[in-house]
Design a protein around this motif. Structure first.
Motif, mmCIF file in Angstrom:
data_model
loop_
_atom_site.group_PDB
_atom_site.id
_atom_site.type_symbol
_atom_site.label_atom_id
_atom_site.label_comp_id
_atom_site.label_asym_id
_atom_site.label_seq_id
_atom_site.Cartn_x
_atom_site.Cartn_y
_atom_site.Cartn_z
ATOM 1 N N GLU A 1 -1.597 40.202 -75.429
ATOM 2 C CA GLU A 1 -2.953 40.371 -74.930
ATOM 3 C C GLU A 1 -3.884 39.234 -75.344
ATOM 4 O OE1 GLU A 1 -4.429 44.612 -75.177
ATOM 5 O OE2 GLU A 1 -2.650 44.790 -76.463
ATOM 6 N N VAL A 2 -3.406 38.316 -76.171
ATOM 7 C CA VAL A 2 -4.232 37.220 -76.666
ATOM 8 C C VAL A 2 -4.243 36.082 -75.653
ATOM 9 C CG1 VAL A 2 -4.570 35.556 -78.531
ATOM 10 C CG2 VAL A 2 -3.722 37.861 -79.047
ATOM 11 N N ASP A 3 -5.434 35.612 -75.298
ATOM 12 C CA ASP A 3 -5.565 34.554 -74.301
ATOM 13 C C ASP A 3 -5.581 33.158 -74.913
ATOM 14 O OD1 ASP A 3 -5.960 36.383 -72.024
ATOM 15 O OD2 ASP A 3 -7.848 36.869 -73.022
ATOM 16 N N PHE A 4 -5.988 33.054 -76.173
ATOM 17 C CA PHE A 4 -6.156 31.735 -76.788
ATOM 18 C C PHE A 4 -5.900 31.839 -78.283
ATOM 19 C CE2 PHE A 4 -9.143 28.343 -78.450
ATOM 20 C CZ PHE A 4 -8.386 27.261 -78.006
ATOM 21 N N TRP A 5 -5.208 30.838 -78.826
ATOM 22 C CA TRP A 5 -4.917 30.773 -80.254
ATOM 23 C C TRP A 5 -5.495 29.467 -80.799
ATOM 24 C CZ3 TRP A 5 -1.884 34.842 -82.233
ATOM 25 C CH2 TRP A 5 -1.247 35.648 -81.275
ATOM 26 N N ALA A 6 -6.172 29.537 -81.918
ATOM 27 C CA ALA A 6 -6.729 28.337 -82.539
ATOM 28 C C ALA A 6 -6.454 28.404 -84.040
ATOM 29 C CB ALA A 6 -8.232 28.234 -82.283
ATOM 30 N N ILE B 1 2.000 29.726 -74.657
ATOM 31 C CA ILE B 1 0.667 30.212 -74.998
ATOM 32 C C ILE B 1 -0.338 29.077 -74.884
ATOM 33 C CG2 ILE B 1 1.537 31.996 -76.564
ATOM 34 C CD1 ILE B 1 0.862 30.120 -78.897
ATOM 35 N N SER B 2 -1.614 29.440 -74.799
ATOM 36 C CA SER B 2 -2.702 28.468 -74.833
ATOM 37 C C SER B 2 -3.120 28.338 -76.295
ATOM 38 C CB SER B 2 -3.875 28.952 -73.980
ATOM 39 O OG SER B 2 -4.959 28.061 -74.053
ATOM 40 N N GLU B 3 -2.987 27.128 -76.862
ATOM 41 C CA GLU B 3 -3.121 26.972 -78.315
ATOM 42 C C GLU B 3 -3.799 25.658 -78.658
ATOM 43 O OE1 GLU B 3 -1.774 25.258 -82.118
ATOM 44 O OE2 GLU B 3 -1.005 24.669 -80.144
ATOM 45 N N SER B 4 -4.568 25.668 -79.767
ATOM 46 C CA SER B 4 -5.241 24.466 -80.230
ATOM 47 C C SER B 4 -5.215 24.435 -81.749
ATOM 48 C CB SER B 4 -6.693 24.443 -79.723
ATOM 49 O OG SER B 4 -7.360 23.278 -80.150
ATOM 50 N N TYR C 1 -15.055 28.065 -84.348
ATOM 51 C CA TYR C 1 -16.136 27.562 -83.487
ATOM 52 C C TYR C 1 -15.577 27.198 -82.104
ATOM 53 C CZ TYR C 1 -20.282 24.900 -82.101
ATOM 54 O OH TYR C 1 -21.393 24.446 -81.430
ATOM 55 N N GLU C 2 -14.410 26.580 -82.087
ATOM 56 C CA GLU C 2 -13.784 26.221 -80.809
ATOM 57 C C GLU C 2 -13.459 27.474 -79.998
ATOM 58 O OE1 GLU C 2 -9.860 23.885 -78.988
ATOM 59 O OE2 GLU C 2 -10.168 23.989 -81.158
ATOM 60 N N ALA C 3 -12.870 28.480 -80.650
ATOM 61 C CA ALA C 3 -12.496 29.706 -79.942
ATOM 62 C C ALA C 3 -13.735 30.451 -79.448
ATOM 63 C CB ALA C 3 -11.679 30.603 -80.872
ATOM 64 N N TRP C 4 -14.791 30.463 -80.257
ATOM 65 C CA TRP C 4 -16.057 31.093 -79.861
ATOM 66 C C TRP C 4 -16.609 30.430 -78.605
ATOM 67 C CZ3 TRP C 4 -21.204 28.888 -80.847
ATOM 68 C CH2 TRP C 4 -22.259 29.775 -80.617
ATOM 69 N N GLU D 1 -13.204 31.638 -70.358
ATOM 70 C CA GLU D 1 -11.810 31.226 -70.190
ATOM 71 C C GLU D 1 -10.822 32.352 -70.488
ATOM 72 O OE1 GLU D 1 -10.845 28.413 -69.005
ATOM 73 O OE2 GLU D 1 -12.758 27.359 -68.978
ATOM 74 N N GLY D 2 -11.274 33.398 -71.167
ATOM 75 C CA GLY D 2 -10.399 34.514 -71.514
ATOM 76 C C GLY D 2 -11.202 35.615 -72.170
ATOM 77 N N GLU D 3 -10.490 36.660 -72.643
ATOM 78 C CA GLU D 3 -11.153 37.809 -73.245
ATOM 79 C C GLU D 3 -10.921 37.920 -74.747
ATOM 80 O OE1 GLU D 3 -13.225 39.927 -71.671
ATOM 81 O OE2 GLU D 3 -12.998 38.619 -69.926
ATOM 82 N N ILE D 4 -9.761 37.469 -75.239
ATOM 83 C CA ILE D 4 -9.407 37.639 -76.643
ATOM 84 C C ILE D 4 -8.871 36.322 -77.193
ATOM 85 C CG2 ILE D 4 -7.929 38.869 -78.307
ATOM 86 C CD1 ILE D 4 -7.789 41.182 -76.297
ATOM 87 N N ALA D 5 -9.324 35.954 -78.384
ATOM 88 C CA ALA D 5 -8.826 34.760 -79.067
ATOM 89 C C ALA D 5 -8.498 35.119 -80.512
ATOM 90 C CB ALA D 5 -9.854 33.629 -79.028
ATOM 91 N N VAL D 6 -7.459 34.503 -81.030
ATOM 92 C CA VAL D 6 -7.071 34.690 -82.425
ATOM 93 C C VAL D 6 -7.182 33.346 -83.135
ATOM 94 C CG1 VAL D 6 -5.162 35.197 -84.001
ATOM 95 C CG2 VAL D 6 -5.584 36.679 -82.031
#
Length: 355
Positions: free
Chosen positions: A44-49, A76-79, A90-93, A100-105
Protein backbone atom coordinates in the motif's frame (compact mmCIF):
# COMPACT_ATOMS: atom_id res chain seq x y z
CA UNK A 1 -1.51 21.42 -1.91
CA UNK A 2 -2.91 18.63 0.27
CA UNK A 3 -2.64 18.16 4.01
CA UNK A 4 -0.08 15.53 5.00
CA UNK A 5 0.27 13.90 8.41
CA UNK A 6 2.44 11.47 10.34
CA UNK A 7 0.27 8.46 11.12
CA UNK A 8 2.84 6.12 12.71
CA UNK A 9 6.37 6.13 14.07
CA UNK A 10 8.71 3.48 15.44
CA UNK A 11 12.38 3.28 16.42
CA UNK A 12 14.76 0.64 17.68
CA UNK A 13 16.33 0.62 21.17
CA UNK A 14 19.51 2.69 21.48
CA UNK A 15 22.74 0.73 21.23
CA UNK A 16 26.30 2.01 21.43
CA UNK A 17 27.33 -0.54 18.78
CA UNK A 18 25.40 -3.32 17.04
CA UNK A 19 27.86 -5.90 15.75
CA UNK A 20 25.31 -8.67 15.39
CA UNK A 21 22.94 -7.19 12.80
CA UNK A 22 23.50 -5.64 9.41
CA UNK A 23 21.61 -2.58 8.18
CA UNK A 24 18.59 -4.55 6.97
CA UNK A 25 18.38 -6.59 10.17
CA UNK A 26 18.41 -3.45 12.31
CA UNK A 27 15.70 -1.89 10.16
CA UNK A 28 13.34 -4.83 9.55
CA UNK A 29 11.66 -5.12 12.99
CA UNK A 30 11.24 -1.35 13.17
CA UNK A 31 9.71 -1.29 9.69
CA UNK A 32 7.28 -4.04 10.64
CA UNK A 33 6.28 -2.19 13.82
CA UNK A 34 5.61 1.08 11.99
CA UNK A 35 3.58 -0.52 9.21
CA UNK A 36 1.58 -2.58 11.71
CA UNK A 37 0.90 0.55 13.78
CA UNK A 38 -0.55 2.22 10.69
CA UNK A 39 -2.49 -0.93 9.78
CA UNK A 40 -0.96 -1.27 6.32
CA UNK A 41 1.41 -3.55 4.46
CA UNK A 42 4.20 -2.66 2.07
CA UNK A 43 2.01 -3.06 -1.04
CA UNK A 44 0.00 0.00 0.00
CA UNK A 45 3.05 2.30 0.17
CA UNK A 46 3.42 4.64 -2.80
CA UNK A 47 6.83 6.14 -2.01
CA UNK A 48 9.86 5.21 0.09
CA UNK A 49 12.50 7.70 1.21
CA UNK A 50 15.57 7.03 3.33
CA UNK A 51 18.60 8.73 4.82
CA UNK A 52 21.97 7.28 5.77
CA UNK A 53 25.67 7.91 5.23
CA UNK A 54 27.84 5.57 3.18
CA UNK A 55 30.97 6.97 4.83
CA UNK A 56 29.84 5.51 8.15
CA UNK A 57 29.57 2.09 6.52
CA UNK A 58 32.93 2.38 4.80
CA UNK A 59 31.50 1.32 1.44
CA UNK A 60 29.67 2.91 -1.46
CA UNK A 61 25.92 2.53 -1.97
CA UNK A 62 25.66 0.84 1.42
CA UNK A 63 22.08 1.98 1.82
CA UNK A 64 21.05 -0.51 -0.90
CA UNK A 65 21.37 -3.16 1.80
CA UNK A 66 18.48 -1.56 3.69
CA UNK A 67 16.16 -2.33 0.77
CA UNK A 68 16.22 -5.97 1.87
CA UNK A 69 14.04 -4.80 4.77
CA UNK A 70 11.74 -2.91 2.40
CA UNK A 71 11.41 -5.31 -0.50
CA UNK A 72 12.29 -3.92 -3.90
CA UNK A 73 10.26 -6.37 -5.97
CA UNK A 74 7.81 -5.69 -7.48
CA UNK A 75 9.56 -2.40 -8.34
CA UNK A 76 9.01 0.48 -5.91
CA UNK A 77 9.29 4.26 -6.11
CA UNK A 78 12.27 5.06 -3.86
CA UNK A 79 14.67 7.88 -3.01
CA UNK A 80 17.68 8.32 -0.74
CA UNK A 81 19.45 11.30 0.82
CA UNK A 82 23.07 11.13 1.93
CA UNK A 83 22.42 12.88 5.25
CA UNK A 84 20.03 12.81 8.16
CA UNK A 85 16.74 11.15 7.24
CA UNK A 86 14.84 14.25 8.40
CA UNK A 87 15.58 15.58 4.93
CA UNK A 88 14.11 12.41 3.44
CA UNK A 89 10.95 13.17 5.43
CA UNK A 90 10.89 16.66 3.89
CA UNK A 91 11.13 15.10 0.42
CA UNK A 92 8.31 12.63 1.14
CA UNK A 93 6.15 15.41 2.63
CA UNK A 94 6.60 17.49 -0.53
CA UNK A 95 5.96 14.46 -2.76
CA UNK A 96 2.63 13.71 -1.07
CA UNK A 97 1.53 17.36 -1.17
CA UNK A 98 1.94 17.32 -4.94
CA UNK A 99 -0.57 14.48 -5.21
CA UNK A 100 1.91 11.85 -6.37
CA UNK A 101 0.50 9.25 -3.96
CA UNK A 102 -1.33 8.63 -0.69
CA UNK A 103 1.20 6.93 1.62
CA UNK A 104 4.96 7.37 2.05
CA UNK A 105 7.39 5.63 4.38
CA UNK A 106 10.56 7.37 5.55
CA UNK A 107 13.36 5.57 7.34
CA UNK A 108 16.81 6.30 8.67
CA UNK A 109 19.50 3.88 9.77
CA UNK A 110 22.29 5.30 11.91
CA UNK A 111 25.48 3.26 12.20
CA UNK A 112 27.94 5.75 13.59
CA UNK A 113 29.81 3.08 15.53
CA UNK A 114 31.19 1.44 12.38
CA UNK A 115 33.77 4.13 11.68
CA UNK A 116 36.94 3.53 13.69
CA UNK A 117 37.42 7.29 13.79
CA UNK A 118 34.27 9.19 12.87
CA UNK A 119 36.21 12.44 12.71
CA UNK A 120 37.94 11.16 9.57
CA UNK A 121 34.48 11.25 7.99
CA UNK A 122 33.06 14.45 9.42
CA UNK A 123 36.10 16.54 8.50
CA UNK A 124 35.26 16.00 4.80
CA UNK A 125 32.28 18.33 5.29
CA UNK A 126 34.62 21.24 5.87
CA UNK A 127 36.26 23.73 3.53
CA UNK A 128 38.64 21.53 1.47
CA UNK A 129 41.41 24.15 1.14
CA UNK A 130 41.85 25.77 4.53
CA UNK A 131 39.96 23.87 7.22
CA UNK A 132 39.68 20.20 6.21
CA UNK A 133 43.49 19.72 6.01
CA UNK A 134 43.68 20.73 9.69
CA UNK A 135 41.31 17.85 10.51
CA UNK A 136 39.49 19.52 13.42
CA UNK A 137 37.31 16.99 15.22
CA UNK A 138 33.59 17.52 15.78
CA UNK A 139 33.98 18.25 19.47
CA UNK A 140 36.58 20.96 18.80
CA UNK A 141 34.27 22.81 16.42
CA UNK A 142 31.37 22.50 18.87
CA UNK A 143 33.62 23.73 21.70
CA UNK A 144 34.51 26.83 19.69
CA UNK A 145 30.82 27.66 19.32
CA UNK A 146 30.12 26.94 22.99
CA UNK A 147 33.03 29.14 24.05
CA UNK A 148 31.82 31.94 21.79
CA UNK A 149 28.45 31.85 23.55
CA UNK A 150 30.10 31.89 26.98
CA UNK A 151 32.35 34.80 25.99
CA UNK A 152 29.29 36.71 24.79
CA UNK A 153 27.59 36.19 28.15
CA UNK A 154 24.78 34.14 26.61
CA UNK A 155 25.66 30.91 28.41
CA UNK A 156 27.72 29.38 31.21
CA UNK A 157 28.90 25.87 32.06
CA UNK A 158 26.35 25.50 34.86
CA UNK A 159 23.52 26.02 32.37
CA UNK A 160 25.02 23.34 30.14
CA UNK A 161 25.19 20.93 33.08
CA UNK A 162 21.56 21.69 33.96
CA UNK A 163 20.52 20.76 30.42
CA UNK A 164 22.34 17.41 30.71
CA UNK A 165 20.91 16.65 34.17
CA UNK A 166 17.37 17.28 32.94
CA UNK A 167 17.93 15.18 29.80
CA UNK A 168 19.19 12.19 31.76
CA UNK A 169 16.37 12.44 34.29
CA UNK A 170 13.81 12.55 31.48
CA UNK A 171 15.38 9.54 29.79
CA UNK A 172 14.56 7.18 32.68
CA UNK A 173 12.31 4.51 31.18
CA UNK A 174 13.09 5.56 27.60
CA UNK A 175 14.15 2.34 25.78
CA UNK A 176 15.91 4.36 23.08
CA UNK A 177 18.26 6.02 25.58
CA UNK A 178 21.88 4.93 25.89
CA UNK A 179 22.41 6.89 29.13
CA UNK A 180 19.88 7.87 31.80
CA UNK A 181 19.44 8.38 35.51
CA UNK A 182 19.57 11.08 38.12
CA UNK A 183 22.80 13.08 38.25
CA UNK A 184 23.56 16.36 40.00
CA UNK A 185 24.88 19.51 38.38
CA UNK A 186 27.86 19.51 40.74
CA UNK A 187 28.78 15.96 39.70
CA UNK A 188 28.67 16.95 36.06
CA UNK A 189 30.79 20.06 36.59
CA UNK A 190 33.42 17.98 38.37
CA UNK A 191 34.01 15.82 35.25
CA UNK A 192 37.15 16.47 33.17
CA UNK A 193 37.00 18.46 29.95
CA UNK A 194 36.73 16.78 26.58
CA UNK A 195 37.30 19.99 24.63
CA UNK A 196 36.90 23.01 26.88
CA UNK A 197 34.24 24.07 27.77
CA UNK A 198 32.68 20.73 26.78
CA UNK A 199 32.83 17.60 28.89
CA UNK A 200 32.02 14.06 27.78
CA UNK A 201 28.44 14.33 28.98
CA UNK A 202 27.92 17.55 26.98
CA UNK A 203 27.77 15.55 23.75
CA UNK A 204 25.17 12.95 22.85
CA UNK A 205 26.44 9.35 22.66
CA UNK A 206 26.74 8.15 19.07
CA UNK A 207 25.15 4.77 18.47
CA UNK A 208 23.35 2.45 16.08
CA UNK A 209 19.58 2.55 15.59
CA UNK A 210 16.82 2.74 13.02
CA UNK A 211 13.68 4.87 12.85
CA UNK A 212 10.63 4.66 10.56
CA UNK A 213 7.99 7.31 9.90
CA UNK A 214 4.73 6.71 8.00
CA UNK A 215 3.18 9.71 6.24
CA UNK A 216 -0.24 9.87 4.62
CA UNK A 217 -2.31 12.49 2.85
CA UNK A 218 -5.80 13.83 3.51
CA UNK A 219 -8.56 11.28 4.09
CA UNK A 220 -6.04 8.43 4.00
CA UNK A 221 -4.31 9.89 7.05
CA UNK A 222 -7.65 10.14 8.87
CA UNK A 223 -8.36 6.49 8.04
CA UNK A 224 -4.99 5.25 9.28
CA UNK A 225 -4.73 7.24 12.52
CA UNK A 226 -7.30 8.25 15.12
CA UNK A 227 -5.50 11.59 15.62
CA UNK A 228 -3.03 12.29 12.78
CA UNK A 229 -0.10 14.60 13.42
CA UNK A 230 -0.48 17.07 10.57
CA UNK A 231 2.75 18.57 9.25
CA UNK A 232 1.43 22.09 8.85
CA UNK A 233 4.71 23.70 7.82
CA UNK A 234 8.34 22.81 7.21
CA UNK A 235 11.40 24.62 5.93
CA UNK A 236 15.16 24.15 5.91
CA UNK A 237 18.02 26.60 5.46
CA UNK A 238 21.77 26.25 5.06
CA UNK A 239 24.50 28.52 6.38
CA UNK A 240 28.11 28.78 5.21
CA UNK A 241 30.01 25.52 5.63
CA UNK A 242 33.02 27.53 6.83
CA UNK A 243 32.40 28.29 10.54
CA UNK A 244 34.80 31.23 10.50
CA UNK A 245 32.50 33.24 8.23
CA UNK A 246 29.56 32.96 10.66
CA UNK A 247 28.63 34.60 13.93
CA UNK A 248 28.62 31.44 16.03
CA UNK A 249 26.64 33.11 18.82
CA UNK A 250 23.60 33.26 16.54
CA UNK A 251 21.45 30.68 14.76
CA UNK A 252 20.04 32.80 11.96
CA UNK A 253 19.12 29.88 9.69
CA UNK A 254 17.02 28.42 12.51
CA UNK A 255 15.03 31.63 12.79
CA UNK A 256 14.57 31.91 9.03
CA UNK A 257 13.40 28.30 8.70
CA UNK A 258 11.01 28.76 11.65
CA UNK A 259 9.54 31.93 10.14
CA UNK A 260 8.98 30.24 6.78
CA UNK A 261 7.41 27.20 8.42
CA UNK A 262 5.17 29.46 10.51
CA UNK A 263 3.86 31.19 7.38
CA UNK A 264 2.69 27.80 6.11
CA UNK A 265 1.42 26.49 9.44
CA UNK A 266 -0.46 29.53 10.68
CA UNK A 267 1.25 29.38 14.07
CA UNK A 268 4.76 30.08 15.30
CA UNK A 269 7.41 28.09 17.12
CA UNK A 270 6.63 29.92 20.36
CA UNK A 271 3.04 28.58 20.21
CA UNK A 272 3.94 24.88 20.49
CA UNK A 273 3.43 22.72 23.58
CA UNK A 274 6.50 20.53 23.10
CA UNK A 275 9.67 21.01 21.04
CA UNK A 276 11.96 18.18 19.98
CA UNK A 277 15.35 19.73 19.23
CA UNK A 278 18.29 18.07 17.50
CA UNK A 279 20.78 19.04 20.20
CA UNK A 280 23.94 17.01 19.71
CA UNK A 281 25.66 19.16 22.37
CA UNK A 282 24.24 20.62 25.57
CA UNK A 283 25.03 24.25 24.69
CA UNK A 284 22.81 24.02 21.62
CA UNK A 285 19.57 23.80 23.59
CA UNK A 286 19.62 27.34 25.04
CA UNK A 287 20.87 28.70 21.70
CA UNK A 288 18.03 27.06 19.77
CA UNK A 289 15.40 27.79 22.42
CA UNK A 290 16.32 31.46 22.28
CA UNK A 291 16.27 31.61 18.48
CA UNK A 292 12.85 29.94 18.42
CA UNK A 293 11.44 31.84 21.43
CA UNK A 294 10.32 28.56 22.99
CA UNK A 295 8.40 28.52 26.24
CA UNK A 296 7.06 24.95 26.32
CA UNK A 297 8.67 21.59 27.15
CA UNK A 298 11.90 20.67 25.35
CA UNK A 299 13.05 17.09 24.68
CA UNK A 300 10.99 15.51 27.46
CA UNK A 301 12.55 12.04 26.94
CA UNK A 302 16.12 13.29 26.88
CA UNK A 303 16.62 13.93 23.17
CA UNK A 304 19.96 13.41 21.41
CA UNK A 305 21.92 13.97 24.63
CA UNK A 306 20.91 10.44 25.69
CA UNK A 307 21.05 8.76 22.25
CA UNK A 308 22.34 10.02 18.92
CA UNK A 309 22.24 7.50 16.05
CA UNK A 310 23.93 9.31 13.18
CA UNK A 311 21.69 10.20 10.21
CA UNK A 312 18.58 9.04 12.12
CA UNK A 313 18.56 11.55 14.99
CA UNK A 314 16.77 14.33 13.10
CA UNK A 315 14.10 11.92 11.84
CA UNK A 316 13.57 10.74 15.42
CA UNK A 317 12.92 14.35 16.43
CA UNK A 318 10.10 14.52 13.85
CA UNK A 319 8.81 11.13 14.97
CA UNK A 320 8.83 12.06 18.65
CA UNK A 321 7.15 15.41 17.92
CA UNK A 322 4.45 13.54 15.99
CA UNK A 323 4.05 10.91 18.71
CA UNK A 324 3.13 13.58 21.27
CA UNK A 325 0.19 14.49 19.03
CA UNK A 326 -0.74 10.92 18.05
CA UNK A 327 -1.03 10.00 21.74
CA UNK A 328 -2.91 13.16 22.71
CA UNK A 329 -0.13 14.56 24.87
CA UNK A 330 0.09 17.80 22.86
CA UNK A 331 -1.87 19.79 20.30
CA UNK A 332 1.05 21.55 18.63
CA UNK A 333 4.69 20.47 18.48
CA UNK A 334 7.92 21.47 16.80
CA UNK A 335 10.69 19.28 15.43
CA UNK A 336 14.17 20.56 14.63
CA UNK A 337 16.88 18.73 12.70
CA UNK A 338 20.43 19.76 11.95
CA UNK A 339 23.28 18.58 9.77
CA UNK A 340 26.85 19.79 9.34
CA UNK A 341 29.29 21.50 11.73
CA UNK A 342 28.13 24.00 14.36
CA UNK A 343 24.43 23.97 13.32
CA UNK A 344 25.22 24.64 9.67
CA UNK A 345 21.99 23.23 8.20
CA UNK A 346 18.68 23.47 10.03
CA UNK A 347 15.15 22.22 9.43
CA UNK A 348 12.01 23.17 11.31
CA UNK A 349 8.73 21.20 11.18
CA UNK A 350 5.56 22.44 12.83
CA UNK A 351 2.96 19.78 13.59
CA UNK A 352 -0.63 20.01 14.81
CA UNK A 353 -3.40 17.63 15.85
CA UNK A 354 -7.09 17.95 15.18
CA UNK A 355 -8.66 19.78 18.09
Amino acid sequence: MRDVAVVAFAQSPGMAADRQDDMAEILLPVMREALASAGIDRTEVDFWASGSHDFHEGRTFAYIESLDAVGAWPPISESHVEMDAAWAAYEAWSWLQLGEGEIAVVYGVGRGSLAQDLDQVTSTQLDPYFLAPLRPHQDALAAIQAQALIAAGALDEKQMAEVVARARAGAVGNPAAQVSGEVTVDELLAAPYLASPLREHDRGPIGDAAAVLVLAAGDTARRLAQRPAWMRGADHRMDSHYPGTRDLTRADTVGIAAAKAAQQAGFAARDVDIAELHTEYSYQEPLLAGALELSGTINPSGGPLVARPTTATGLIRIGDAARHILTGRADRTLAHATNGPALQQNMICLLEGDR
